[in-house]
Design a protein around this motif. Structure first.
Motif, mmCIF file in Angstrom:
data_model
loop_
_atom_site.group_PDB
_atom_site.id
_atom_site.type_symbol
_atom_site.label_atom_id
_atom_site.label_comp_id
_atom_site.label_asym_id
_atom_site.label_seq_id
_atom_site.Cartn_x
_atom_site.Cartn_y
_atom_site.Cartn_z
ATOM 1 N N UNK A 171 -9.715 17.483 3.129
ATOM 2 C CA UNK A 171 -10.813 18.456 2.298
ATOM 3 C C UNK A 171 -11.036 18.208 0.888
ATOM 4 N N UNK A 172 -10.719 16.841 0.588
ATOM 5 C CA UNK A 172 -11.084 16.425 -0.825
ATOM 6 C C UNK A 172 -9.712 17.018 -1.960
ATOM 7 N N UNK A 173 -8.524 16.531 -1.786
ATOM 8 C CA UNK A 173 -7.598 16.771 -3.034
ATOM 9 C C UNK A 173 -8.119 16.304 -4.012
ATOM 10 N N UNK A 174 -7.356 16.967 -5.128
ATOM 11 C CA UNK A 174 -7.925 16.362 -6.575
ATOM 12 C C UNK A 174 -6.813 15.665 -7.054
ATOM 13 N N UNK A 175 -5.625 16.380 -7.086
ATOM 14 C CA UNK A 175 -4.237 15.501 -7.851
ATOM 15 C C UNK A 175 -3.701 14.625 -6.642
ATOM 16 N N UNK A 176 -3.830 13.412 -6.937
ATOM 17 C CA UNK A 176 -3.337 12.353 -5.996
ATOM 18 C C UNK A 176 -2.308 11.643 -6.355
ATOM 19 N N UNK A 177 -1.669 12.033 -7.800
ATOM 20 C CA UNK A 177 -0.648 11.494 -8.243
ATOM 21 C C UNK A 177 0.752 12.246 -8.335
ATOM 22 N N UNK A 178 1.598 11.543 -7.661
ATOM 23 C CA UNK A 178 2.814 12.337 -7.525
ATOM 24 C C UNK A 178 4.137 11.626 -8.487
ATOM 25 N N UNK A 179 4.794 12.131 -9.184
ATOM 26 C CA UNK A 179 5.821 11.373 -10.016
ATOM 27 C C UNK A 179 6.863 11.140 -9.025
ATOM 28 N N UNK A 180 7.493 9.588 -9.150
ATOM 29 C CA UNK A 180 8.289 9.184 -8.457
ATOM 30 C C UNK A 180 9.477 8.960 -9.292
#
Length: 866
Positions: free
Chosen positions: A621-630
């Protein structure tokens, strides 16, 4: 986030009190009567007056030693060596030119017959030279067989090598990078009798003027070819065939010259070995992602994974397999300043699988029993060219280009369902770097990486019943084409300034642009084609202070990054990184490290419905925040004791990804709709790896390897989040006798595996345990014949379902001149049907699977050495 920040402060707090320079002590040990150098003498440093041990070293071939202590007071050096009286020297300051003389122990030499043990390795700075003959028994066929017996070394079934718990990035031949990133080509194919010397380099760099500036160690193995096989065209060919229509044929040709090296390897067989796996793919892509670091640069901040296709994660759980492999390598060194390498690798696999499945659905409280059949073809092509040019005034230009193609087709049948898949993957990478050293005080590194990845997948599903993809329609077949592309461009530059012999100051900057596209063609479940695009940009600037010599070493710094994802607000983040190492010696150390970065979802930006398999659809459904801190926290330790022949490797860590997306599985009839939702807690992975080897005064070796992992993650069902856990333990322990003069020796061991999956929504638990105990008597007459006859007891159990049985195998050879007769057999007590149990927990079910494995066989044949 507070505890993560406190962790970083704690690391810095540990560093600050110990930033003083270590006290160097260097010298040479000589025989007082002959003035000759003494090798393998033990030098121990004690603090006075309390006699606290501060460090130790072992003299090299030239009698030299070097150690460092952090104490400022008086020191006592004790030097001991077999056949000499202990020498003691008291010091009040640092020394770099000590000369210590040792008196021969005349009484010991006259009255006692000394039977000392030949040291298995010797240490020279960051280099370990293995006397591998101490650990071998003559039954070794290829380089892998030798490496598996060396302390601190571990080699998996595919030929990938780890040393001291770290992956070996390169295997060099006579000091040259001949096989590129394909270490398995040399470990699995280089005959053992070609090997003259084996050397481990802990701080390896392809350019010598970079080594002093590197704090992130790259591990490499250097294999020296003996003079008999150097400069000549050598190789071998083998042909085997036998029971149950099994066969194996192979040919290997090598030429190891001073200017030109080349090798050709081919193999065709149906005896069950694997082809390209996920581990190999990750290693291959990892070498691309580590490119900047290899030439003195910095790590990438964003890890996008380069999405491997699902079939690469294949395994040996099939009952019929035909494999083919071919590779060609050439290395040309027209001068000391220019090198060119080119290589080609091809893998082919055709396999058939059959599985009996017992599946329990926790969303509808039902149990199904079904059978699945598969027929798959997989291919892997990889071509690479690289050049290394050393210019005047300590500068170098490095270039690398690779092309990878991975086509596959598969047919699957499960009950009333059948589905066909065709997947084509193309990967191109272009890497260019320039590095320059000014007077060994400043290092500039500039690199550019361009990676293009294309995955094209077609799936066709049919069913005798309605697929129920759309509840109000009766659909019996559906087809869809999917394409995912990724373009990743990374530019980086770093400048390192040497403040002193041990201290470095580093600045780095980078620009990274990642452009992704996903296209889904029309189908009965989605009548309109969908094409979505997404671009992520990053600009970063980093500072770090490093200390890479002495007892205490560390690297502390941070990156200031600006992130732009197009659909979300721009943000600026600070990413701290730190590591602390207690380097007691080059072979004994303890290290704690903490790193931060970002993981990027590669397709969650899209909109549309994608067919995964015969019963699952994924709704994007078109997620906008694709970055996840690791975040990643790692503690590693390795310890070697030359005198007691003891080695210890330990690597433990914990990584966590902040609030990743997960799939919520919603059931409609026979179909699962998976939609993306965001977790409310971090995904955590904990692991520990231990490798211990101990040799004794009598010829017995104890080996222990164990890997434990624990994953804490979330999944969802009908939008309800479940807190889950998956734990795994894999261990192996063995005791091996090595009586040099005895024909018969023996290995006794046990392999143990345990898995547990716990689903929090229903408190359901799936357990699986398996163990194999074995006795392997082997008879060896070096250079003539060897026979190995392992007898194995196997037990698999999951719930009420279990298998227990005995099995045996044989591996024998007889050599006369250049000819060798071989006999190889596996699963000899199960020549019609061989089964093992595996388990899985995913989507909305848990399942126990009985795999039909490759039945027993025996092949015999001849091998000819050229």
């Amino acid at each position: 986030m507070r505890y993560k920040f406190l962790l970083f402060l704690w690391l810095l707090n540990v560093v600050v009190p110990y930033i003083a320079e270590c006290r160097p002590v260097k010298g040479i040990v000589k025989d007082a009567s002959t003035d000759s150098n003494i090798s393998f003498a033990n030098v121990m440093a004690y603090a006075l007056p309390d006699s606290t041990l501060l460090g130790f070293a072992v003299t090299d071939d030239e009698g030299l030693f070097s150690l460092a202590t952090s104490e400022d007071g008086r020191l006592l050096l004790k030097v001991s060596c077999l056949g000499y009286k202990t020498a003691e020297v008291e010091l009040s300051s640092a020394h770099d030119s000590l000369c210590i003389s040792m008196q021969p122990d005349a009484v010991l030499l006259k009255n006692v017959v000394v039977k000392g043990r030949m040291p298995g390795f010797k240490v020279r700075g960051d280099t370990i030279d293995y006397n591998y003959q101490k650990y071998t028994d003559g039954s070794e066929k290829v380089l892998k067989d030798i490496l598996m017996k060396l302390p601190g070394m571990d080699v998996n079934d595919k030929g990938q090598v780890t040393a001291n718990g770290e992956a070996v990035k390169k295997i060099l031949i006579n000091g040259q990078d001949f096989f590129g990133d394909h270490n398995e080509q040399v470990t699995n194919n280089l005959p053992s009798d070609y090997v003259d010397k084996i050397q481990l380099r802990k701080n390896y760099s392809e350019y010598s003027f970079v080594e002093g500036f590197k704090t992130r160690k790259t591990t490499a193995l250097n294999v020296t070819i003996d003079s008999l096989h150097s400069g000549n065209v050598t190789g071998n060919a083998e042909v085997l065939g036998g029971y149950r229509d099994k066969y194996r044929g192979a040919m290997n040709l090598f030429s190891f010259g001073e200017k030109v090296m080349w090798g050709i390897n081919t193999k065709l067989f149906n005896t069950g070995e694997e082809m390209m796996t996920l581990v190999d793919y990750v290693k291959l892509m990892g070498s691309i992602k580590d490119y900047a670091k290899a030439v003195g640069g910095s790590d990438k901040i964003i890890d996008n994974g380069y999405s491997p296709v699902s079939y690469i994660d294949n395994n040996i759980n099939t009952y019929q397999r035909t494999n083919g492999m071919a590779s060609a390598n050439i290395a040309w060194n027209p001068s000391n300043r220019f090198k060119i390498n080119a290589y080609y690798l091809f893998n082919h696999e055709q396999s058939k699988g059959q599985y009996d499945i017992t599946r329990s659905y926790w969303t509808r409280n039902t149990i199904e029993t079904m059978s699945q059949s598969t027929d798959a073809k997989r291919n892997f092509h990889h071509v690479g060219v690289s050049t290394k040019s050393v210019m005047a005034s300590n500068a170098a230009l490095d270039w690398k280009f690779t092309v990878t193609a991975m086509p596959q087709t598969s047919q699957n049948w499960l009950g009333v369902y059948s589905w066909d898949e065709k997947t084509d993957v193309w990967n191109f990478s272009h890497n260019l770097a320039f590095v320059k050293n000014w007077n060994n005080r400043n290092l500039l590194s500039v690199s550019s990486q361009l990676v293009y990845n294309n995955i094209h997948r077609t799936i066709d599903v049919e069913s005798a019943d309605s697929l129920l993809y759309v509840p109000e329609l009766q659909i019996h077949s559906v087809s869809q084409r999917q394409r995912i592309t990724l373009l990743d461009h990374h530019l980086a530059a770093s400048w390192t300034h040497r403040l002193s012999k041990a201290w470095l100051f580093k600045m780095n900057t980078a620009w990274n642009a990642i452009h992704s596209t996903m296209l889904v063609t029309p189908s009965s479940i989605q009548p309109i084609a969908k094409k979505d695009k997404e671009t992520t940009r990053l600009y970063s600037y980093g500072l770090s202070i490093q200390k890479n010599k002495g007892l205490l070493r560390f690297d502390a710094g941070f990156d200031l990054a600006y992130l732009n994802q197009g659909c979300t607000d721009d943000k600026v983040v600070v990413l701290p990184n730190a590591s602390i190492e207690l380097a007691f010696s080059s072979i004994n150390s303890l290290m704690l490290s903490y790193t931060t970065g970002y993981k990027r979802d590669d397709s969650y930006f899209a909109r549309g419905t994608v067919i995964n398999d015969y019963r699952q659809l994924t709704v994007y459904d078109g997620k906008e925040n694709l970055m996840h801190k690791h975040h990643n926290l790692t503690l590693s330790s390795h310890y070697f004791n030359v005198l007691s022949d003891f080695s210890w490797i330990m690597d433990a860590g914990c990584s966590f990804t902040e609030n990743p997306y997960i799939f919520s599985n919603d059931g409609f009839g026979n179909t699962i709709y998976a939609s993306l939702i965001q977790t409310n807690r971090d995904q955590v992975l904990q692991h520990i790896y231990i490798n211990v080897k101990k040799g004794f005064r009598f010829p017995i070796t104890l080996s222990l390897k164990s890997t434990m992992s624990n994953s804490l993650y979330q999944s969802a069902y009908f939008q309800k989040i479940s807190n889950n856990r998956h734990s795994e333990v894999d261990s192996e322990v063995s005791i091996t006798s090595k009586f040099k003069r005895a024909l018969l020796n023996m290995e006794v061991g046990c392999r143990f595996s345990f898995q547990q999956s716990k689903i929090g929504l229903t408190s359901s638990v799936l357990n699986f345990r398996s163990y194999e105990t074995y006795v392997r008597p082997f008879l060896v007459k070096k250079g003539k014949w060897d026979v190995s006859l392992p007898i194995i007891y196997i037990h698999d159990q999951s719930g009420a379902q279990h298998f227990s049985y005995f099995d045996c195998a044989i591996l024998a050879s007889y050599t006369k001149g250049r000819w060798t007769f071989f006999a190889d057999g596996k699963n000899l007590l199960h020549t019609k049907c061989f089964e093992r149990i595996t388990v899985d927990a995913e989507h909305d079910y848990m399942e126990t699977v009985v795999d039909k494995r490759l039945p027993g066989y025996i092949v015999v044949g001849l091998k000819k050495m050229f």
